[in-house]
Motif scaffolding. Structure first.
Motif, mmCIF file in Angstrom:
data_model
loop_
_atom_site.group_PDB
_atom_site.id
_atom_site.type_symbol
_atom_site.label_atom_id
_atom_site.label_comp_id
_atom_site.label_asym_id
_atom_site.label_seq_id
_atom_site.Cartn_x
_atom_site.Cartn_y
_atom_site.Cartn_z
ATOM 1 N N ASP A 1 79.968 35.532 25.112
ATOM 2 C CA ASP A 1 78.558 35.651 24.774
ATOM 3 C C ASP A 1 78.415 36.000 23.297
ATOM 4 N N VAL A 2 77.470 35.364 22.644
ATOM 5 C CA VAL A 2 77.250 35.617 21.226
ATOM 6 C C VAL A 2 76.750 37.052 21.033
ATOM 7 N N VAL A 3 77.405 37.782 20.136
ATOM 8 C CA VAL A 3 76.916 39.081 19.681
ATOM 9 C C VAL A 3 76.280 38.842 18.318
ATOM 10 N N PHE A 4 74.969 38.845 18.271
ATOM 11 C CA PHE A 4 74.269 38.488 17.042
ATOM 12 C C PHE A 4 74.595 39.484 15.934
ATOM 13 N N PRO A 5 74.897 38.993 14.735
ATOM 14 C CA PRO A 5 75.259 39.899 13.642
ATOM 15 C C PRO A 5 74.124 40.828 13.236
ATOM 16 N N ASP A 6 72.876 40.383 13.391
ATOM 17 C CA ASP A 6 71.711 41.228 13.111
ATOM 18 C C ASP A 6 70.678 40.966 14.203
ATOM 19 N N PRO A 7 70.784 41.681 15.333
ATOM 20 C CA PRO A 7 69.908 41.396 16.469
ATOM 21 C C PRO A 7 68.515 42.006 16.358
ATOM 22 N N GLY A 8 68.302 42.864 15.370
ATOM 23 C CA GLY A 8 67.028 43.558 15.263
ATOM 24 C C GLY A 8 67.024 44.839 16.065
ATOM 25 N N LYS A 9 65.864 45.467 16.146
ATOM 26 C CA LYS A 9 65.750 46.770 16.810
ATOM 27 C C LYS A 9 65.560 46.664 18.317
ATOM 28 N N ASP A 10 64.981 45.567 18.775
ATOM 29 C CA ASP A 10 64.713 45.399 20.210
ATOM 30 C C ASP A 10 65.816 44.534 20.809
ATOM 31 N N VAL A 11 66.764 45.176 21.482
ATOM 32 C CA VAL A 11 67.944 44.488 22.031
ATOM 33 C C VAL A 11 68.089 44.808 23.506
ATOM 34 N N GLU A 12 68.326 43.787 24.297
ATOM 35 C CA GLU A 12 68.592 43.924 25.742
ATOM 36 C C GLU A 12 69.961 43.364 26.024
ATOM 37 N N TYR A 13 70.719 44.058 26.875
ATOM 38 C CA TYR A 13 72.093 43.640 27.181
ATOM 39 C C TYR A 13 72.182 43.216 28.646
ATOM 40 N N GLY A 14 73.046 42.256 28.911
ATOM 41 C CA GLY A 14 73.293 41.785 30.267
ATOM 42 C C GLY A 14 74.678 41.155 30.354
ATOM 43 N N GLY A 15 75.017 40.715 31.546
ATOM 44 C CA GLY A 15 76.295 40.032 31.724
ATOM 45 C C GLY A 15 77.502 40.876 31.365
ATOM 46 N N GLY A 16 77.386 42.182 31.544
ATOM 47 C CA GLY A 16 78.510 43.067 31.230
ATOM 48 C C GLY A 16 78.609 43.453 29.771
ATOM 49 N N MET A 17 77.687 42.974 28.946
ATOM 50 C CA MET A 17 77.700 43.320 27.526
ATOM 51 C C MET A 17 76.982 44.644 27.307
ATOM 52 N N SER A 18 77.283 45.299 26.181
ATOM 53 C CA SER A 18 76.652 46.570 25.841
ATOM 54 C C SER A 18 76.636 46.718 24.331
ATOM 55 N N SER A 19 76.069 47.819 23.853
ATOM 56 C CA SER A 19 76.002 48.067 22.415
ATOM 57 C C SER A 19 77.378 48.226 21.804
ATOM 58 N N ALA A 20 78.370 48.461 22.653
ATOM 59 C CA ALA A 20 79.761 48.621 22.170
ATOM 60 C C ALA A 20 80.505 47.294 22.114
ATOM 61 N N SER A 21 79.876 46.227 22.581
ATOM 62 C CA SER A 21 80.550 44.916 22.631
ATOM 63 C C SER A 21 80.778 44.363 21.230
#
Length: 222
Positions: free
Chosen positions: A202-222
């Motif tokens: 899954d793409v981890v966007f280099p600059d996702p902005g302030k409003d971020v939602e995670y799914g599919g087993g991903m997290s802020s530590a991904s």
């Protein structure tokens, strides 16, 4: 049944099958959406679910913002939360999506929500219009990089109305706040840049902005 009526019926069934088997933004209605009852039949894109051309020739919005009459299909107030709805069954194992706004006819898109992992499996995703969003017509885009399958970029764009928010601010200040938002992530379009996504990641966007939602087993530590 005449041969002409039979051919017409088969064509309609084929379009319905395509629409139900793939993914597209179903709300707000995108430009040329076959799901929008107000889209003239000659403008309906029954291949709305297809990705952008791999060359990038039809970035952004498949070029529909240039050759389709603008008609807002949703109205938003700054600071309030709304949702987009997606339709179809071929989620390709999920992936990562962004929701963004353009006030310059699709030249630049500024991200207001990033979904990292598991998108578009949930089909409905909330987003908040920034309190500093300029008033007027804008393009709201849904973009998607699929987890499984060919390395592609999907994009649907809807015309929306952004109301004034009542806060005393100049247009210049509003545009400056908009400019500070991250640009939408673009990849897999050869003539735009050299960025490529990796299948099964899954793409981890280099600059996702302030409003971020995670799914599919991903997290802020991904």
């Amino acid at each position: 049944m005449s041969l002409k009526r039979l051919c017409t019926l088969l064509a309609v069934l084929s379009c319905l099958s395509i629409a139900s088997a793939h993914m597209q933004m179903s709300w707000p209605y995108p430009l040329r959406s076959p799901l929008d009852p107000l889209t003239p039949s000659e403008l309906k894109d029954y291949n709305m679910i297809s990705p952008l051309d791999p060359s990038g020739d039809d970035y952004a919005c498949k070029g529909y913002q240039y050759n389709t009459p603008w008609r807002p299909t949703a109205s938003y107030n700054p600071g309030e939360t709304y949702n987009i709805t997606l339709a179809g069954e071929a989620t390709h194992g999920g992936g990562s999506c962004q929701i963004s706004l353009s006030y310059d006819n699709g030249v630049t898109f500024k991200v207001i929500k990033s979904i990292i992992g598991g998108c578009p499996i949930a089909l409905t995703y909330g987003f908040t219009i920034p309190t500093t969003a300029p008033s007027g017509q804008a393009l709201l885009a849904w973009t998607w990089f699929n987890h499984e399958g060919n390395r592609e970029m999907y994009m649907n764009c809807a015309v929306v109305d952004i109301a004034g928010n009542g806060r005393p601010k100049s247009r210049r200040a509003a545009n400056a706040a908009l400019a500070r938002l991250p640009n939408v992530y673009v990849a897999n379009l050869a003539d735009i840049n050299s960025c490529k996504t990796v299948e099964m990641h899954d793409v981890v966007f280099p600059d996702p902005g302030k409003d971020v939602e995670y799914g599919g087993g991903m997290s802020s530590a991904s």
